[in-house]
Design a protein around this motif. Structure first.
Motif, mmCIF file in Angstrom:
data_model
loop_
_atom_site.group_PDB
_atom_site.id
_atom_site.type_symbol
_atom_site.label_atom_id
_atom_site.label_comp_id
_atom_site.label_asym_id
_atom_site.label_seq_id
_atom_site.Cartn_x
_atom_site.Cartn_y
_atom_site.Cartn_z
ATOM 1 N N ALA A 150 -38.544 -29.306 41.456
ATOM 2 C CA ALA A 150 -39.424 -29.388 40.044
ATOM 3 C C ALA A 150 -38.501 -29.623 38.891
ATOM 4 O O ALA A 150 -38.791 -30.085 37.776
ATOM 5 N N TRP A 151 -37.487 -28.528 38.925
ATOM 6 C CA TRP A 151 -36.649 -28.304 37.761
ATOM 7 C C TRP A 151 -35.930 -29.733 37.442
ATOM 8 O O TRP A 151 -35.760 -30.012 36.469
ATOM 9 N N THR A 152 -35.370 -30.362 38.403
ATOM 10 C CA THR A 152 -34.658 -31.694 38.139
ATOM 11 C C THR A 152 -35.709 -32.759 37.623
ATOM 12 O O THR A 152 -35.142 -33.477 36.830
ATOM 13 N N PHE A 153 -36.935 -32.774 38.073
ATOM 14 C CA PHE A 153 -37.758 -33.718 37.793
ATOM 15 C C PHE A 153 -38.019 -33.312 36.409
ATOM 16 O O PHE A 153 -38.005 -34.265 35.336
ATOM 17 N N VAL A 154 -38.419 -32.044 35.871
ATOM 18 C CA VAL A 154 -38.965 -31.885 34.484
ATOM 19 C C VAL A 154 -37.675 -32.030 33.428
ATOM 20 O O VAL A 154 -37.599 -32.548 32.182
ATOM 21 N N GLY A 155 -36.344 -31.426 33.795
ATOM 22 C CA GLY A 155 -35.127 -31.723 32.962
ATOM 23 C C GLY A 155 -34.792 -33.210 32.815
ATOM 24 O O GLY A 155 -34.652 -33.586 31.755
ATOM 25 N N SER A 156 -34.803 -34.061 33.822
ATOM 26 C CA SER A 156 -34.724 -35.143 33.752
ATOM 27 C C SER A 156 -35.444 -36.042 32.786
ATOM 28 O O SER A 156 -35.239 -36.927 31.896
ATOM 29 N N LEU A 157 -36.869 -35.654 32.676
ATOM 30 C CA LEU A 157 -37.820 -36.069 31.897
ATOM 31 C C LEU A 157 -37.663 -35.988 30.443
ATOM 32 O O LEU A 157 -37.423 -36.600 29.546
ATOM 33 N N LEU A 158 -37.294 -34.739 30.129
ATOM 34 C CA LEU A 158 -36.914 -34.144 28.889
ATOM 35 C C LEU A 158 -35.509 -34.595 28.303
ATOM 36 O O LEU A 158 -35.461 -35.080 27.095
ATOM 37 N N ALA A 159 -34.483 -34.788 29.248
ATOM 38 C CA ALA A 159 -33.187 -35.499 28.752
ATOM 39 C C ALA A 159 -33.522 -37.067 28.501
ATOM 40 O O ALA A 159 -32.818 -37.461 27.474
ATOM 41 N N THR A 160 -34.068 -37.671 29.231
ATOM 42 C CA THR A 160 -34.263 -39.185 28.804
ATOM 43 C C THR A 160 -35.029 -39.190 27.727
ATOM 44 O O THR A 160 -35.042 -40.305 26.819
ATOM 45 N N TYR A 161 -36.269 -38.379 27.496
ATOM 46 C CA TYR A 161 -36.820 -38.404 26.169
ATOM 47 C C TYR A 161 -36.130 -38.076 25.061
ATOM 48 O O TYR A 161 -35.918 -38.731 23.885
ATOM 49 N N GLY A 162 -35.281 -37.186 25.176
ATOM 50 C CA GLY A 162 -34.168 -36.830 24.006
ATOM 51 C C GLY A 162 -33.108 -37.945 23.702
ATOM 52 O O GLY A 162 -32.711 -38.140 22.486
ATOM 53 N N MET A 163 -32.885 -38.430 24.959
ATOM 54 C CA MET A 163 -31.931 -39.844 24.553
ATOM 55 C C MET A 163 -32.467 -40.841 23.922
ATOM 56 O O MET A 163 -32.211 -41.397 22.781
ATOM 57 N N ALA A 164 -33.918 -41.091 24.130
ATOM 58 C CA ALA A 164 -34.735 -41.944 23.444
ATOM 59 C C ALA A 164 -34.790 -41.612 22.117
ATOM 60 O O ALA A 164 -34.849 -42.633 21.195
ATOM 61 N N LYS A 165 -34.956 -40.450 21.727
ATOM 62 C CA LYS A 165 -34.897 -39.984 20.288
ATOM 63 C C LYS A 165 -33.732 -39.782 19.614
ATOM 64 O O LYS A 165 -33.540 -39.764 18.401
ATOM 65 N N GLY A 166 -32.423 -39.993 20.374
ATOM 66 C CA GLY A 166 -31.210 -39.833 19.693
ATOM 67 C C GLY A 166 -30.742 -38.561 19.519
ATOM 68 O O GLY A 166 -29.848 -38.287 18.705
#
Length: 271
Positions: A150-166
Motif C-alpha cells: 500500500a505504501w508503494t502504491f500511494v507514494g508512487s501516486l503522489l510522486a507522479t502527481y508531483g512530477m506532473a506539477k513540477g
C-alpha cells in the motif's frame, strides 16, 4: 496460429539467471521505466508516453497469475500503481505540453518548490493513504507485508502527481517508495524490478539535485511587450472630446474690453 504461439512464448519467456530466471517482459518494462525517468530528469515531454509503455508491460507482470504464470505472487499494489501511472501520465503529458509552449531551452516545465501547505498534504496523503488501503489490499489477497504494498502504491501516486506539477520534492517521495519497495520486491521474487528500484534509489537522489539546481537557475519571466498605442485609458476620453469640440482656448486671440485689445470693426463704421 503459429505466429500467435510464438508471441505467447515470447510474452512468457525467461532469461536464465543463477538457477532461476527473469521474465523478459519485466526486464523490458523496467527498461522503458528507466528511459522515462531519464527523460523526466531532463524535463522532456517524451518521458510520459515512454513510461506508459513500461507501465502496461509491468501491469501484466504483477498480475502474473492472470497471464499464464500460476506460481507468480500477485502484488495488487504494484499492479494498481501501473494503472494509476497510466492515468496520471496522461495528465502529466498534457500539462507538460501546455507548459512547454511557454518555456525556452527545450524543457517542458520549470521546477519549483511546493508550498508548505502542499508539503503537509503530501506527507499526510502518504500516511493516511497507506493506512486506508492496507485492509483493502489484504482483503484482495495482496502479498505480505501488505502495508508495504500500500505504501508503494500511494507514494508512487503522489510522486507522479508531483512530477506532473513540477515540484522538486517529488524525487524525495520516490526515495521513500524505494526504501520500502526494494525489500518487498526481493521477498516476492521480482528480482529485475527490485534491482531496478535499487538503482532508482540512487538515480532519484541525482534527479533531486538536478531539479534543485534548475529551480535555482531559473530566470524570472519579465513582460517586455509595449502597450498598444491605439488603446487609450477611459479617463482620457472626455478630455480629448472636449478639446476637439471647443478647441484650445488658451491659444485663441482675446478680444473685448477685458482683454485690452480693440474689437474688430467693419469699414462702414469708420468716420
Amino acid at each position: 496460429m503459429e505466429s500467435l504461439r510464438w508471441l505467447t512464448e515470447l510474452f512468457n519467456a525467461y532469461i536464465p539467471v543463477a538457477g532461476g530466471g527473469l521474465l523478459i517482459r519485466e526486464v523490458v518494462g523496467n527498461a522503458f521505466g528507466l528511459a522515462s525517468a531519464l527523460g523526466g530528469m531532463r524535463r522532456r515531454i517524451w518521458a510520459w508516453p515512454v513510461g506508459i509503455i513500461g507501465n502496461l508491460l509491468l501491469l501484466t507482470v504483477f498480475l502474473g497469475s492472470l497471464f499464464g504464470d500460476a506460481d507468480a505472487a500477485n502484488l495488487l499494489g504494484q499492479a494498481g500503481r501501473q494503472i494509476m501511472f497510466i492515468a496520471v501520465a496522461a495528465y502529466g503529458w498534457q500539462r507538460w505540453r501546455s507548459a512547454g509552449r511557454d518555456n525556452d531551452g527545450g524543457h517542458a516545465i520549470t521546477p519549483r518548490w511546493a508550498s508548505p501547505r502542499q508539503r503537509i498534504g503530501l506527507v499526510a496523503g502518504l500516511l493516511l493513504g497507506t493506512v486506508a488501503l492496507t485492509p483493502l489490499f489484504a482483503a484482495l489477497g495482496s502479498y505480505e507485508p501488505v502495508w508495504a504494498d500500500a505504501w508503494t502504491f500511494v507514494g508512487s501516486l503522489l510522486a507522479t502527481y508531483g512530477m506532473a506539477k513540477g515540484w522538486v520534492e517529488f524525487w524525495l517521495i520516490w526515495v521513500a517508495v524505494d526504501v520500502v519497495g526494494v525489500p518487498l520486491l526481493f521477498s516476492a521474487g521480482y528480482y529485475a524490478t527490485a534491482f531496478m528500484y535499487l538503482f532508482y534509489g540512487v538515480f532519484t537522489l541525482i534527479g533531486f539535485f538536478v531539479w534543485w539546481r534548475a529551480q535555482r537557475e531559473a530566470k524570472p519571466r519579465i513582460e517586455t511587450r509595449l502597450p498598444d498605442p491605439r488603446l487609450q485609458p477611459a479617463a482620457d476620453v472626455p478630455a480629448r472630446r472636449t478639446f476637439r469640440e471647443h478647441g484650445d482656448r488658451s491659444t485663441a486671440p482675446a478680444t473685448g474690453p477685458e482683454s485690452g485689445a480693440a474689437p474688430a470693426v467693419s469699414g462702414r463704421d469708420v468716420r
